[in-house]
Design a protein around this motif. Structure first.
Motif, mmCIF file in Angstrom:
data_model
loop_
_atom_site.group_PDB
_atom_site.id
_atom_site.type_symbol
_atom_site.label_atom_id
_atom_site.label_comp_id
_atom_site.label_asym_id
_atom_site.label_seq_id
_atom_site.Cartn_x
_atom_site.Cartn_y
_atom_site.Cartn_z
ATOM 1 N N LEU A 1 8.976 -8.523 13.075
ATOM 2 C CA LEU A 1 9.151 -8.891 12.010
ATOM 3 C C LEU A 1 7.634 -8.323 10.948
ATOM 4 N N ASN A 2 8.275 -7.588 10.339
ATOM 5 C CA ASN A 2 7.325 -7.281 8.802
ATOM 6 C C ASN A 2 8.338 -7.251 7.571
ATOM 7 N N ALA A 3 7.012 -8.117 6.401
ATOM 8 C CA ALA A 3 7.828 -7.988 4.695
ATOM 9 C C ALA A 3 7.048 -7.097 4.285
ATOM 10 N N ALA A 4 7.005 -6.927 3.085
ATOM 11 C CA ALA A 4 6.893 -5.753 2.423
ATOM 12 C C ALA A 4 7.648 -5.333 1.225
ATOM 13 N N PRO A 5 6.703 -5.391 -0.205
ATOM 14 C CA PRO A 5 7.684 -5.178 -1.341
ATOM 15 C C PRO A 5 7.354 -3.611 -1.806
ATOM 16 N N PHE A 6 8.469 -3.026 -2.271
ATOM 17 C CA PHE A 6 8.177 -1.837 -2.713
ATOM 18 C C PHE A 6 8.954 -1.346 -4.298
ATOM 19 N N SER A 7 8.046 -0.896 -4.968
ATOM 20 C CA SER A 7 8.816 -0.771 -6.196
ATOM 21 C C SER A 7 9.791 0.994 -7.098
ATOM 22 N N SER A 8 8.898 1.627 -5.845
ATOM 23 C CA SER A 8 9.226 3.096 -5.866
ATOM 24 C C SER A 8 10.840 3.252 -5.068
ATOM 25 N N TYR A 9 11.899 2.319 -5.470
ATOM 26 C CA TYR A 9 12.885 2.253 -5.327
ATOM 27 C C TYR A 9 14.304 2.254 -6.205
ATOM 28 N N MET B 1 13.107 4.710 -1.044
ATOM 29 C CA MET B 1 11.911 4.157 -1.879
ATOM 30 C C MET B 1 11.135 5.683 -1.290
ATOM 31 N N GLY B 2 9.276 4.433 -1.879
ATOM 32 C CA GLY B 2 8.916 5.793 -1.629
ATOM 33 C C GLY B 2 7.782 4.510 -1.137
ATOM 34 N N VAL B 3 6.770 5.121 -0.302
ATOM 35 C CA VAL B 3 5.805 4.862 0.536
ATOM 36 C C VAL B 3 5.093 5.485 0.778
ATOM 37 N N MET B 4 3.724 4.828 0.179
ATOM 38 C CA MET B 4 1.949 6.034 0.216
ATOM 39 C C MET B 4 1.850 5.900 1.461
ATOM 40 N N ASP B 5 0.982 6.708 2.576
ATOM 41 C CA ASP B 5 0.037 5.799 2.726
ATOM 42 C C ASP B 5 -0.767 5.344 2.715
ATOM 43 N N ARG B 6 -1.631 4.345 4.030
ATOM 44 C CA ARG B 6 -2.612 3.325 3.440
ATOM 45 C C ARG B 6 -3.758 4.118 2.972
ATOM 46 N N PRO B 7 -4.417 3.618 1.823
ATOM 47 C CA PRO B 7 -5.011 3.809 1.218
ATOM 48 C C PRO B 7 -6.530 4.193 1.570
ATOM 49 N N PRO C 1 0.016 5.580 8.039
ATOM 50 C CA PRO C 1 1.573 5.191 7.624
ATOM 51 C C PRO C 1 1.423 3.488 7.306
ATOM 52 N N LYS C 2 2.323 2.819 6.403
ATOM 53 C CA LYS C 2 2.215 1.645 6.090
ATOM 54 C C LYS C 2 2.879 0.944 7.279
ATOM 55 N N ASP C 3 2.991 -0.259 7.102
ATOM 56 C CA ASP C 3 3.562 -0.449 8.722
ATOM 57 C C ASP C 3 5.866 -0.661 8.687
ATOM 58 N N THR C 4 6.044 -0.680 7.053
ATOM 59 C CA THR C 4 7.191 -0.815 7.229
ATOM 60 C C THR C 4 7.799 0.665 7.430
ATOM 61 N N ALA C 5 6.763 2.056 6.613
ATOM 62 C CA ALA C 5 7.642 3.204 6.593
ATOM 63 C C ALA C 5 6.970 3.146 8.422
ATOM 64 N N CYS D 1 3.525 -11.303 0.417
ATOM 65 C CA CYS D 1 3.684 -10.114 0.962
ATOM 66 C C CYS D 1 3.148 -8.938 1.911
ATOM 67 N N ALA D 2 2.963 -8.361 0.036
ATOM 68 C CA ALA D 2 1.804 -7.381 -0.048
ATOM 69 C C ALA D 2 0.200 -6.942 -0.170
ATOM 70 N N THR D 3 -0.369 -8.795 0.700
ATOM 71 C CA THR D 3 -1.476 -8.899 0.767
ATOM 72 C C THR D 3 -1.780 -8.085 2.537
ATOM 73 N N SER E 1 1.898 -6.660 -14.326
ATOM 74 C CA SER E 1 2.689 -7.596 -15.077
ATOM 75 C C SER E 1 4.096 -6.906 -14.004
ATOM 76 N N TYR E 2 4.909 -8.189 -14.972
ATOM 77 C CA TYR E 2 6.362 -7.829 -14.333
ATOM 78 C C TYR E 2 7.078 -8.155 -15.473
ATOM 79 N N VAL E 3 8.545 -7.847 -15.329
ATOM 80 C CA VAL E 3 10.035 -8.115 -16.398
ATOM 81 C C VAL E 3 11.006 -8.875 -15.757
HETATM 82 C C1 LIG Z 1 5.238 -5.301 -6.811
HETATM 83 C C2 LIG Z 1 4.806 -4.567 -5.747
HETATM 84 C C3 LIG Z 1 5.108 -2.902 -5.332
HETATM 85 C C4 LIG Z 1 5.023 -2.094 -4.407
HETATM 86 N N1 LIG Z 1 5.480 -0.972 -4.332
HETATM 87 C C5 LIG Z 1 4.973 0.092 -3.516
HETATM 88 C C6 LIG Z 1 5.460 0.923 -3.308
HETATM 89 O O1 LIG Z 1 6.331 1.535 -3.990
HETATM 90 N N2 LIG Z 1 4.822 1.729 -2.758
HETATM 91 C C7 LIG Z 1 4.017 1.671 -1.771
HETATM 92 O O2 LIG Z 1 3.378 2.550 -1.399
HETATM 93 N N3 LIG Z 1 3.264 0.268 -1.660
HETATM 94 C C8 LIG Z 1 3.974 -0.753 -3.256
HETATM 95 N N4 LIG Z 1 3.204 -1.444 -3.384
HETATM 96 C C9 LIG Z 1 2.105 -2.055 -1.934
HETATM 97 C C10 LIG Z 1 3.135 -2.853 -0.475
HETATM 98 O O3 LIG Z 1 3.838 -3.834 -0.916
HETATM 99 C C11 LIG Z 1 1.566 -2.694 0.239
HETATM 100 O O4 LIG Z 1 0.108 -1.982 0.060
HETATM 101 C C12 LIG Z 1 2.170 -3.253 1.641
HETATM 102 O O5 LIG Z 1 0.436 -4.142 2.388
HETATM 103 C C13 LIG Z 1 2.414 -2.405 2.759
HETATM 104 O O6 LIG Z 1 2.619 -3.472 3.271
HETATM 105 P P1 LIG Z 1 2.649 -2.928 5.197
HETATM 106 O O7 LIG Z 1 1.675 -2.514 5.816
HETATM 107 O O8 LIG Z 1 3.618 -4.135 6.349
HETATM 108 O O9 LIG Z 1 4.686 -1.922 4.891
HETATM 109 C C14 LIG Z 1 3.558 -2.824 -4.111
HETATM 110 C C15 LIG Z 1 3.545 -4.647 -4.231
HETATM 111 C C16 LIG Z 1 4.067 -4.535 -4.850
HETATM 112 C C17 LIG Z 1 3.341 -6.128 -5.397
#
Ligand SMILES: Cc1cc2nc3c(=O)[nH]c(=O)nc-3n(C[C@H](O)[C@H](O)[C@H](O)COP(=O)(O)O)c2cc1C
Length: 212
Positions: A38-46, A58-64, A70-74, A99-101, A188-190
């Motif tokens: 199992l994996n958990a991560a937040p995404f706000s391009s959603y 949702m938009g998931v960028m590749d690892r920096p 790809p990130k684990d979620t993608a 979870c974003a760590t 910053s969040y609202v």
């Molecule tokens: C609030 C929040 C929103 C985020 N939104 C995005 C996003 O839209 N796209 C993205 O690629 N990463 C986003 N990130 C970063 C990912 O959550 C982060 O890279 C995460 O470690 C990816 O995990 P994974 O490799 O398990 O998928 C966001 C982080 C936070 C804290």
């Protein structure tokens, strides 16, 4: 200031776009790899993109680190075709951020965040027990665009705690749910608590009678 994209660094474009397309809802996505890990991560391009059929994107960028990794979620969604969007509310903000760590692969983000899971209705991927609402999704398609992946998910089931639902619509009791929005890259969040403006749409008949 004016910015011409051709002459602007990728990081600067990111900073500007995420600060200007805001507030954004946050999807805390649970997904599983082929071994059921199992994996958990937040995404706000959603956001939701349409409702008939119900599609979210949702938009998931590749690892920096570079190299189109790809990130684990993608990766998980491409391999297993399922995921759950857990709605992020004020009370799980800290856990969402944990979870974003970028933990090493063997570390369970949910455990680090103190979150637990519970079975979903249709998909194999569980939802987060502490989330008050969740969208179960099956991958509709993933588009690879440059160093990013745009994932479209077809919503196949919706969960919402009864206390946040007016069954007459049904309507979501948004003023009670306290959803969180992301504002920029500075952390910053609202909050949406006590922040509502109610503005019903105006029909043409009402408009002609002078309603504004
Ligand atoms: C609030 C929040 C929103 C985020 N939104 C995005 C996003 O839209 N796209 C993205 O690629 N990463 C986003 N990130 C970063 C990912 O959550 C982060 O890279 C995460 O470690 C990816 O995990 P994974 O490799 O398990 O998928 C966001 C982080 C936070 C804290």
């Amino acid at each position: 200031m004016n910015f011409e994209i051709e002459k602007t660094k990728t990081r600067e474009i990111y900073n500007l776009l995420i600060g200007l397309v805001a507030p954004r809802p946050i999807a805390l996505v649970t997904s599983m790899n082929e071994e059921g890990r199992l994996n958990a991560a937040p995404f706000s391009s959603y956001n939701y993109l349409c409702t008939d059929p119900p599609i979210i994107g949702m938009g998931v960028m590749d690892r920096p680190t570079g190299g189109f990794v790809p990130k684990d979620t993608a990766r998980n969604i491409r391999r297993t075709g399922e995921f759950v969007v857990n709605v992020v509310t004020e009370d799980i903000a800290t856990q969402m951020n944990i979870c974003a760590t970028d933990f090493p692969a063997e570390v369970d983000e949910l455990e680090m965040a103190g979150l637990t899971t519970t079975p979903s209705q249709i998909v194999k991927v569980p939802r987060i027990a502490q989330a008050h609402a969740a969208l179960e999704c099956k991958e509709y398609t993933t588009m690879e665009i440059g160093r990013s992946r745009i994932i479209l998910g077809r919503v196949v089931a919706i969960y919402i705690e009864d206390q946040f639902l007016d069954p007459s619509g049904p309507y979501v009791l948004s003023e009670e749910l306290h959803a969180l929005g992301r504002m920029n890259g500075l952390g910053s969040y609202v909050k949406t608590r006590d922040a509502f403006l109610t503005m019903p749409r105006i029909s043409y008949e009402e408009w002609k009678k002078g309603k504004r």
